[in-house]
Write a protein that holds these residues in place. Structure first.
Motif, PDB file in Angstrom:
ATOM      1  N   PHE A 339       0.846  -1.190   0.000  1.00 16.86           N
ATOM      2  CA  PHE A 339       0.000   0.000   0.000  1.00 16.86           C
ATOM      3  C   PHE A 339       0.889   1.252   0.000  1.00 16.86           C
ATOM      4  CE2 PHE A 339      -2.896   3.157   1.979  1.00 16.86           C
ATOM      5  CZ  PHE A 339      -3.956   3.040   1.085  1.00 16.86           C
ATOM      6  N   CYS A 340       0.309   2.361  -0.370  1.00 19.48           N
ATOM      7  CA  CYS A 340       1.047   3.624  -0.529  1.00 19.48           C
ATOM      8  C   CYS A 340       1.960   3.913   0.672  1.00 19.48           C
ATOM      9  CB  CYS A 340       0.070   4.781  -0.705  1.00 19.48           C
ATOM     10  SG  CYS A 340      -1.175   4.488  -1.980  1.00 19.48           S
ATOM     11  N   THR A 341       3.203   4.215   0.395  1.00 20.01           N
ATOM     12  CA  THR A 341       4.271   4.581   1.341  1.00 20.01           C
ATOM     13  C   THR A 341       4.738   3.415   2.209  1.00 20.01           C
ATOM     14  OG1 THR A 341       3.008   5.273   3.335  1.00 20.01           O
ATOM     15  CG2 THR A 341       3.225   6.894   1.533  1.00 20.01           C
ATOM     16  N   GLU A 342       4.254   2.199   1.987  1.00 22.60           N
ATOM     17  CA  GLU A 342       4.648   1.062   2.829  1.00 22.60           C
ATOM     18  C   GLU A 342       6.151   0.828   2.755  1.00 22.60           C
ATOM     19  OE1 GLU A 342       2.604  -3.168   3.382  1.00 22.60           O
ATOM     20  OE2 GLU A 342       4.093  -3.211   1.753  1.00 22.60           O
ATOM     21  N   ASP A 344       9.698  -1.435   4.313  1.00 20.20           N
ATOM     22  CA  ASP A 344      10.037  -2.801   4.701  1.00 20.20           C
ATOM     23  C   ASP A 344       9.642  -3.054   6.159  1.00 20.20           C
ATOM     24  OD1 ASP A 344      11.026  -3.577   2.244  1.00 20.20           O
ATOM     25  OD2 ASP A 344      13.110  -3.049   2.720  1.00 20.20           O
ATOM     26  N   GLU A 345       9.773  -2.031   6.990  1.00 20.45           N
ATOM     27  CA  GLU A 345       9.393  -2.185   8.408  1.00 20.45           C
ATOM     28  C   GLU A 345       7.885  -2.401   8.539  1.00 20.45           C
ATOM     29  OE1 GLU A 345      11.357   0.210   7.220  1.00 20.45           O
ATOM     30  OE2 GLU A 345      13.267  -0.535   8.045  1.00 20.45           O
ATOM     31  N   ASP A 346       7.089  -1.650   7.774  1.00 18.49           N
ATOM     32  CA  ASP A 346       5.633  -1.866   7.780  1.00 18.49           C
ATOM     33  C   ASP A 346       5.310  -3.286   7.340  1.00 18.49           C
ATOM     34  OD1 ASP A 346       5.002   0.822   8.485  1.00 18.49           O
ATOM     35  OD2 ASP A 346       5.274   1.428   6.391  1.00 18.49           O
ATOM     36  N   HIS A 347       5.980  -3.732   6.297  1.00 16.37           N
ATOM     37  CA  HIS A 347       5.757  -5.083   5.772  1.00 16.37           C
ATOM     38  C   HIS A 347       6.096  -6.145   6.826  1.00 16.37           C
ATOM     39  CE1 HIS A 347       5.814  -8.577   3.178  1.00 16.37           C
ATOM     40  NE2 HIS A 347       7.124  -8.727   3.335  1.00 16.37           N
ATOM     41  N   GLU A 348       7.191  -5.950   7.545  1.00 16.63           N
ATOM     42  CA  GLU A 348       7.567  -6.907   8.592  1.00 16.63           C
ATOM     43  C   GLU A 348       6.503  -6.965   9.679  1.00 16.63           C
ATOM     44  OE1 GLU A 348       9.929  -9.140   8.885  1.00 16.63           O
ATOM     45  OE2 GLU A 348      10.636  -8.652   6.862  1.00 16.63           O
ATOM     46  N   GLU A 349       5.852  -5.830   9.949  1.00 22.39           N
ATOM     47  CA  GLU A 349       4.784  -5.836  10.956  1.00 22.39           C
ATOM     48  C   GLU A 349       3.572  -6.640  10.471  1.00 22.39           C
ATOM     49  OE1 GLU A 349       4.939  -2.353  14.011  1.00 22.39           O
ATOM     50  OE2 GLU A 349       4.462  -1.519  12.026  1.00 22.39           O
ATOM     51  N   THR A 350       3.339  -6.632   9.158  1.00 24.03           N
ATOM     52  CA  THR A 350       2.270  -7.479   8.621  1.00 24.03           C
ATOM     53  C   THR A 350       2.613  -8.950   8.820  1.00 24.03           C
ATOM     54  OG1 THR A 350       1.558  -5.852   6.984  1.00 24.03           O
ATOM     55  CG2 THR A 350       1.035  -8.150   6.522  1.00 24.03           C
ATOM     56  N   LEU A 351       3.850  -9.328   8.523  1.00 23.10           N
ATOM     57  CA  LEU A 351       4.270 -10.723   8.717  1.00 23.10           C
ATOM     58  C   LEU A 351       4.157 -11.124  10.190  1.00 23.10           C
ATOM     59  CD1 LEU A 351       7.445 -10.836   6.415  1.00 23.10           C
ATOM     60  CD2 LEU A 351       5.133 -11.623   5.876  1.00 23.10           C
ATOM     61  N   TYR A 367      -1.321  -4.254  -3.721  1.00 19.43           N
ATOM     62  CA  TYR A 367      -2.141  -3.072  -3.947  1.00 19.43           C
ATOM     63  C   TYR A 367      -2.041  -2.599  -5.387  1.00 19.43           C
ATOM     64  CZ  TYR A 367      -3.814   1.734  -3.705  1.00 19.43           C
ATOM     65  OH  TYR A 367      -4.484   2.897  -3.939  1.00 19.43           O
ATOM     66  N   SER A 368      -3.200  -2.350  -5.988  1.00 16.55           N
ATOM     67  CA  SER A 368      -3.250  -1.648  -7.273  1.00 16.55           C
ATOM     68  C   SER A 368      -4.327  -0.580  -7.155  1.00 16.55           C
ATOM     69  CB  SER A 368      -3.542  -2.604  -8.432  1.00 16.55           C
ATOM     70  OG  SER A 368      -4.796  -3.240  -8.286  1.00 16.55           O
ATOM     71  N   GLU A 369      -3.990   0.604  -7.516  1.00 18.15           N
ATOM     72  CA  GLU A 369      -4.873   1.748  -7.322  1.00 18.15           C
ATOM     73  C   GLU A 369      -6.146   1.604  -8.142  1.00 18.15           C
ATOM     74  OE1 GLU A 369      -3.306   6.001  -6.904  1.00 18.15           O
ATOM     75  OE2 GLU A 369      -4.030   5.914  -8.984  1.00 18.15           O
ATOM     76  N   ARG A 370      -7.299   1.807  -7.473  1.00 17.99           N
ATOM     77  CA  ARG A 370      -8.586   1.732  -8.157  1.00 17.99           C
ATOM     78  C   ARG A 370      -9.158   3.128  -8.310  1.00 17.99           C
ATOM     79  NH1 ARG A 370      -8.135  -0.756 -10.892  1.00 17.99           N
ATOM     80  NH2 ARG A 370     -10.209  -1.505 -11.426  1.00 17.99           N
ATOM     81  N   PRO A 371      -9.531   3.513  -9.525  1.00 20.37           N
ATOM     82  CA  PRO A 371     -10.128   4.837  -9.746  1.00 20.37           C
ATOM     83  C   PRO A 371     -11.375   5.028  -8.883  1.00 20.37           C
ATOM     84  CG  PRO A 371      -9.594   3.765 -11.838  1.00 20.37           C
ATOM     85  CD  PRO A 371      -9.410   2.740 -10.768  1.00 20.37           C
ATOM     86  N   GLY A 372     -11.523   6.213  -8.342  1.00 16.72           N
ATOM     87  CA  GLY A 372     -12.700   6.538  -7.547  1.00 16.72           C
ATOM     88  C   GLY A 372     -12.532   6.327  -6.062  1.00 16.72           C
ATOM     89  N   THR A 387       8.625  -4.591  -5.879  1.00 13.85           N
ATOM     90  CA  THR A 387       8.613  -4.661  -4.412  1.00 13.85           C
ATOM     91  C   THR A 387       7.298  -5.223  -3.915  1.00 13.85           C
ATOM     92  OG1 THR A 387      10.071  -2.725  -4.306  1.00 13.85           O
ATOM     93  CG2 THR A 387       8.877  -3.306  -2.292  1.00 13.85           C
ATOM     94  N   LYS A 388       6.184  -4.783  -4.510  1.00 17.76           N
ATOM     95  CA  LYS A 388       4.873  -5.314  -4.133  1.00 17.76           C
ATOM     96  C   LYS A 388       4.832  -6.831  -4.314  1.00 17.76           C
ATOM     97  CE  LYS A 388       2.160  -1.232  -5.500  1.00 17.76           C
ATOM     98  NZ  LYS A 388       1.140  -0.749  -6.435  1.00 17.76           N
ATOM     99  N   LYS A 389       5.303  -7.286  -5.465  1.00 15.67           N
ATOM    100  CA  LYS A 389       5.253  -8.718  -5.757  1.00 15.67           C
ATOM    101  C   LYS A 389       6.149  -9.512  -4.816  1.00 15.67           C
ATOM    102  CE  LYS A 389       3.902  -8.505 -10.626  1.00 15.67           C
ATOM    103  NZ  LYS A 389       4.256  -8.871 -12.021  1.00 15.67           N
ATOM    104  N   ARG A 390       7.322  -8.948  -4.494  1.00 18.77           N
ATOM    105  CA  ARG A 390       8.220  -9.633  -3.562  1.00 18.77           C
ATOM    106  C   ARG A 390       7.589  -9.747  -2.181  1.00 18.77           C
ATOM    107  NH1 ARG A 390      11.410  -7.297  -0.050  1.00 18.77           N
ATOM    108  NH2 ARG A 390      11.490  -5.302  -1.180  1.00 18.77           N
ATOM    109  N   ARG A 391       6.993  -8.647  -1.713  1.00 16.94           N
ATOM    110  CA  ARG A 391       6.356  -8.680  -0.392  1.00 16.94           C
ATOM    111  C   ARG A 391       5.149  -9.606  -0.387  1.00 16.94           C
ATOM    112  NH1 ARG A 391       6.608  -2.124   0.769  1.00 16.94           N
ATOM    113  NH2 ARG A 391       8.880  -2.018   1.095  1.00 16.94           N
TER     114      ARG A 391
END
Length: 475
Positions: A339-342, A344-351, A367-372, A387-391
């Motif tokens: 997600f926007c601005t995520e 590596d530390e944020d990602h580790e908290e998800t894990l 995450y992929s941005e959806r219009p609206g 990076t998204k795909k790796r995470r």
């Protein structure tokens, strides 16, 4: 959002683009309709409502779009892939019209509002565009489109729940069914387009829900799933008495239909699942001990950007409460990587929150941005795709470990299983699920069991997705 999945999920990849299956007796209709559905279970449930409305107008279902007088695609705006697929299918359906003069093509559902001008005017792919709150107007819109006019109704409603329409069950196994209890969503999660495509929350009259459950049970169904974008915020005020029916009270009312009718629900927002709901689940054996509790991220900072209205610590406390009141409750979740601005530390908290919660399975996206959406207006989608795909892959790998560990803990245990049908891999095996929503496969043997029966199964083996066992005596 792109997705990887374990087991069945709310957006079931195996059902994407599935056509509505005609029921016995539909051959009597001279006019035919075809519905192809995409997206979450709410969309498939809506297709059942549309089928009921069209039946009353003299249209019967067909699985052959080339033979249909009305061709509908029930759409989803959650993921870019779905939009690409729908556009491709609409282009194919437009060609069918050349061989069937008078046939109409329409778009239903969540994509209708956002892409109405593109589908109708720019690309000229469709004749009708109908939003999720406008299905009652379908007969009039069809009549209008038959005159050559472009017919459109994408107005959102503050009170439409389709409570009085009995859905025609599509592609049902005859054992499990979904009951829509509310529509819309008031949670303005920044990554989600649902509040803009389905409108504000409104709860369906509770007695109509109970009546639908009773009708399903009388017709042989053994399990119902109460369905909504956020079921735990269900709230209905009786006009005559001003009595408030909460989700916990509704859950109890449906559970009392019969102890032989299993009750599930989806989806829960962590902020709204109350202790009263958990104690109601503990009180009734036929309310399944399974909760889908989407976390989305383990980082409090990212959760704030997502407008999830809870912190990492609050979510973990909710998991603790569930395990305290319902020790054997299965929990699944949703996670969004990148997600926007995520960081590596944020990602580790998800894990780490995945490890803490010990999810049985999960629905995992990058995450992929959806219009609206609010995120599209407020934030920059600044995490590189690689990076998204790796995470995401790290999330998937961890969840496979957690799922396998969870299943291994069930080896040697005995569960009450509702038989849903034959195993897809072997006609000599049954497939069913336990209360924790885990799939269990076991040999038919000479027990004379049938689809829809309850049976006790002792688990003797497993893999990452499935438990395997043998019929046994009740413990």
């Amino acid at each position: 959002m792109e997705t990887l999945k374990l087991q069945n999920k709310e957006i079931n990849e195996l059902r994407q683009g599935e056509p509505y299956t005609p029921l016995a007796g539909e051959e009597k209709y001279n006019k035919k309709f075809y519905i192809e559905s995409y997206g979450c279970q709410m969309n498939f449930s809506d297709s059942e409502i549309v089928a009921s409305i069209l039946n009353k107008e003299g249209f019967g279902a067909t699985r052959d779009a080339e033979q249909a007088d009305l061709i509908f695609v029930n759409t989803c705006s959650i993921r870019e892939k779905a939009e690409q697929t729908v556009r491709k299918r609409l282009t194919e359906f437009k060609k069918y019209k050349q061989n069937r003069p008078g046939a109409l093509v329409g778009v239903l559902g969540c994509m209708a509002e956002r892409l109405k001008s593109k589908f109708l005017d720019e690309e000229k792919l469709v004749d009708l565009v109908v939003g999720p709150d406008a299905y009652r107007s379908l007969p009039a819109l069809v009549e209008e489109a038959q005159t050559g006019q472009k017919a459109i109704n994408v107005l959102l409603s503050r009170d439409e729940t389709y409570a009085d329409i009995s859905p025609v069950r599509l592609n049902s196994n005859g054992v499990t069914a979904f009951i829509s209890i509310m529509r819309g969503c008031n949670n303005m999660c920044t990554f989600c387009v649902v509040p803009f495509t389905r409108g504000r929350e409104r709860s369906r009259e509770p007695l109509s829900i109970v009546a639908e459950a009773e009708d399903l049970f009388s017709r042989g169904f053994k399990e119902v799933t109460l369905l909504g974008q956020n079921v735990d915020s269900y709230n209905f005020i009786q006009e005559d008495t001003q009595d408030v029916i909460t989700f916990a009270r509704l859950l109890e009312m449906v559970a009392k239909v019969s102890p032989e009718l299993r009750v599930r629900f989806s989806t829960s927002h962590p902020k709204d699942i109350t202790e009263e709901v958990l104690t109601t689940m503990a009180k009734y054996e036929n309310i399944c001990n399974y909760i889908h509790l989407p976390v989305q991220s383990g980082s409090s900072r990212i959760l704030q950007l997502m407008n999830r209205t809870y912190t990492r610590e609050w979510y973990m406390a909710k998991v603790d409460q569930i395990h305290r009141i319902l020790p054997d409750c299965g929990i699944s979740s949703d996670m969004i990587a990148g997600f926007c601005t995520e960081t590596d530390e944020d990602h580790e908290e998800t894990l780490s929150i995945m490890r803490y919660s010990q999810y049985d399975y999960a629905y995992m996206f990058y995450y992929s941005e959806r219009p609206g959406t609010l995120a599209a207006r407020r934030y920059t989608d600044d995490v590189p795709l690689e990076t998204k795909k790796r995470r995401l892959q790290q999330i998937v790998d961890l969840q496979y470990e957690l799922s396998f560990e969870s299943n291994k803990k069930d080896v040697g245990k005995t569960f009450k299983v509702l038989i849903e049908g034959e195993s897809k891999k072997s006609e000599t095996d049954w497939m069913g699920r336990n209360a924790q929503n885990k799939v269990i496969v076991f040999p038919k043997g000479a027990y004379g069991l049938q689809k829809g029966d309850y049976v006790w199964v002792k688990v003797d083996a497993c893999n990452k997705a499935t438990l395997k066992g043998q019929v046994t005596e009740q413990p």
